[in-house]
Design an enzyme around this catalytic site. Structure first.
Site, PDB file in Angstrom:
ATOM      1  N   GLY A  26      -3.757  -5.324   2.615  1.00  0.00           N
ATOM      2  CA  GLY A  26      -4.897  -5.190   3.504  1.00  0.00           C
ATOM      3  C   GLY A  26      -6.155  -4.961   2.685  1.00  0.00           C
ATOM      4  N   ARG A  48       6.101  -7.822   3.378  1.00  0.00           N
ATOM      5  CA  ARG A  48       7.077  -8.365   4.307  1.00  0.00           C
ATOM      6  C   ARG A  48       6.648  -9.782   4.674  1.00  0.00           C
ATOM      7  NH1 ARG A  48       6.822  -3.149   8.082  1.00  0.00           N
ATOM      8  NH2 ARG A  48       4.779  -3.117   7.081  1.00  0.00           N
ATOM      9  N   SER A  52      -0.066 -11.147   5.246  1.00  0.00           N
ATOM     10  CA  SER A  52      -0.996 -11.411   4.143  1.00  0.00           C
ATOM     11  C   SER A  52      -0.368 -12.179   2.990  1.00  0.00           C
ATOM     12  CB  SER A  52      -1.551 -10.079   3.620  1.00  0.00           C
ATOM     13  OG  SER A  52      -2.146  -9.331   4.643  1.00  0.00           O
ATOM     14  N   HIS A 107      -3.173   8.141   0.102  1.00  0.00           N
ATOM     15  CA  HIS A 107      -3.331   9.204   1.094  1.00  0.00           C
ATOM     16  C   HIS A 107      -2.048  10.014   1.069  1.00  0.00           C
ATOM     17  CE1 HIS A 107      -4.540  11.471   4.506  1.00  0.00           C
ATOM     18  NE2 HIS A 107      -3.846  10.815   5.407  1.00  0.00           N
ATOM     19  N   ASP A 190      -8.906  15.366   4.655  1.00  0.00           N
ATOM     20  CA  ASP A 190      -9.132  14.007   5.145  1.00  0.00           C
ATOM     21  C   ASP A 190      -8.906  13.930   6.651  1.00  0.00           C
ATOM     22  OD1 ASP A 190      -9.483  11.036   4.293  1.00  0.00           O
ATOM     23  OD2 ASP A 190      -7.696  10.996   5.552  1.00  0.00           O
TER      24      ASP A 190
END
Length: 329
Positions: A26, A48, A52, A107, A190
């Protein structure tokens, strides 16, 4: 004080003989992968089928299934949505990760809340650019960089921090600055920023202002222009130079209203609500709620999203943006 790192603190030779698998392509996946390649790193993409895959191939990368990419990699950067990471890790990453490999995140959600529990034989680190993927890429191409955070959760090899810093250098972050944090601190701050200020706080404040003006009989178009459209002008000033630059750029009338009325809007009750939101993040209540929401196909998420999409402010906004050349496609 927070530990800060720059170009001279990161040794690119740390990644010289390593293959980096970027899992996901992404915005962040593409930006980080392209920068790493341009920095001389060997990068493969794990995806997968569908999605993309074609884009990554067109960009010149070797693309493999997630499992195959992990088998080939010394460093695995997981750049999938938070809610998908644990399932992909269990099915495709965990059975194939090498001993002494480095598992990387941008993250800390899944590590911090125990959704992913890596074996003790691998490094676990974070490299988190503080900007979207397209900005990570654009600033790199301009010879600059987006600041980033690094954290070390597990250091099996004794090289975890060096790998994180070399990766941060590879994506251009050390051209700006890299701050060291922890998985807990990054995750909790965050989530709090998103919920209480940047996403939840701002949108709720804008809607409340819009509804107050419309309910008082003012034209929805005027309400939109005053409480939403001009938000960017103010935020850009704060972003560039803090509250001081913003207040130096507005009228004295606006500044007096800001200083005397603002605290009446964001007062003790708001502070108490923010404390409650932070506690729900710290004790895992929010994480559990979000994971359960995904298990039942997101009924609350979908209903609330639809309600906001149908709000009058969205209809008025679409009409007004239609008059503005910069928003026309």
């Amino acid at each position: 004080m927070v530990q800060k790192y720059y170009e001279s603190d990161a040794d690119p030779r740390t990644l010289e003989d390593k293959t980096i698998a970027v899992i996901g392509y992404g915005s962040q996946g593409r930006g980080q992968a392209l920068n790493l390649r341009d920095s001389g790193c060997r990068v493969v993409i794990g995806l997968r089928p569908g999605g993309s895959w074609q884009k990554a191939s067109e960009d010149g990368f070797e693309v493999y299934s997630v499992a195959e990419a992990v088998k080939r990699a010394d460093v695995i950067q997981i750049l999938l949505p938070d809610e998908n990471q644990a399932a992909v890790y269990r099915a495709e990453i965990s059975p194939n990760i090498r001993e002494n490999a480095c598992l990387m995140f941008s993250h800390g959600f899944n590590i911090h809340y125990g959704q992913i529990v890596p074996p003790p034989t691998v490094d676990v680190v974070m490299v988190a650019p503080k900007g979207p993927g397209h900005m990570v890429r654009r600033t790199y191409e301009e010879g600059k960089g987006v600041p980033a955070l690094i954290a070390v959760h597990q250091d099996a090899t004794g090289q975890a921090r060096a790998i994180a810093l070399a990766y941060a250098r590879g994506i251009g972050a050390t051209r700006a600055v890299v701050f060291e944090t922890t998985f807990a601190e990054e995750t909790e701050t965050d989530l709090f920023g998103e919920q209480a200020v940047l996403c939840g706080g701002i949108t709720s404040l804008i809607k409340a202002g819009f509804e107050t003006l419309v309910d008082a009989g003012y034209a929805p178009e005027m309400a939109y222009l005053e409480v939403l459209h001009e938000t960017k002008l103010i935020v850009d000033l704060i972003y560039e130079g803090g509250f001081t630059k913003m207040r130096d750029s507005i009228s004295n009338t606006a500044q007096y209203g800001d200083l005397t009325r603002g605290p009446r809007v964001i007062g003790p009750e708001t502070y108490m609500a923010m404390q409650e939101i932070l506690e729900e993040i710290q004790n895992g209540k929010f994480a559990k709620e979000w994971m359960l929401e995904n298990m039942v196909n997101r009924p609350v998420f979908n209903a609330l999203t639809r309600a906001d999409e149908e709000h009058l402010i969205e209809q008025v906004g679409a009409e007004i943006r239609g008059f503005m050349p910069q928003f026309r496609k």
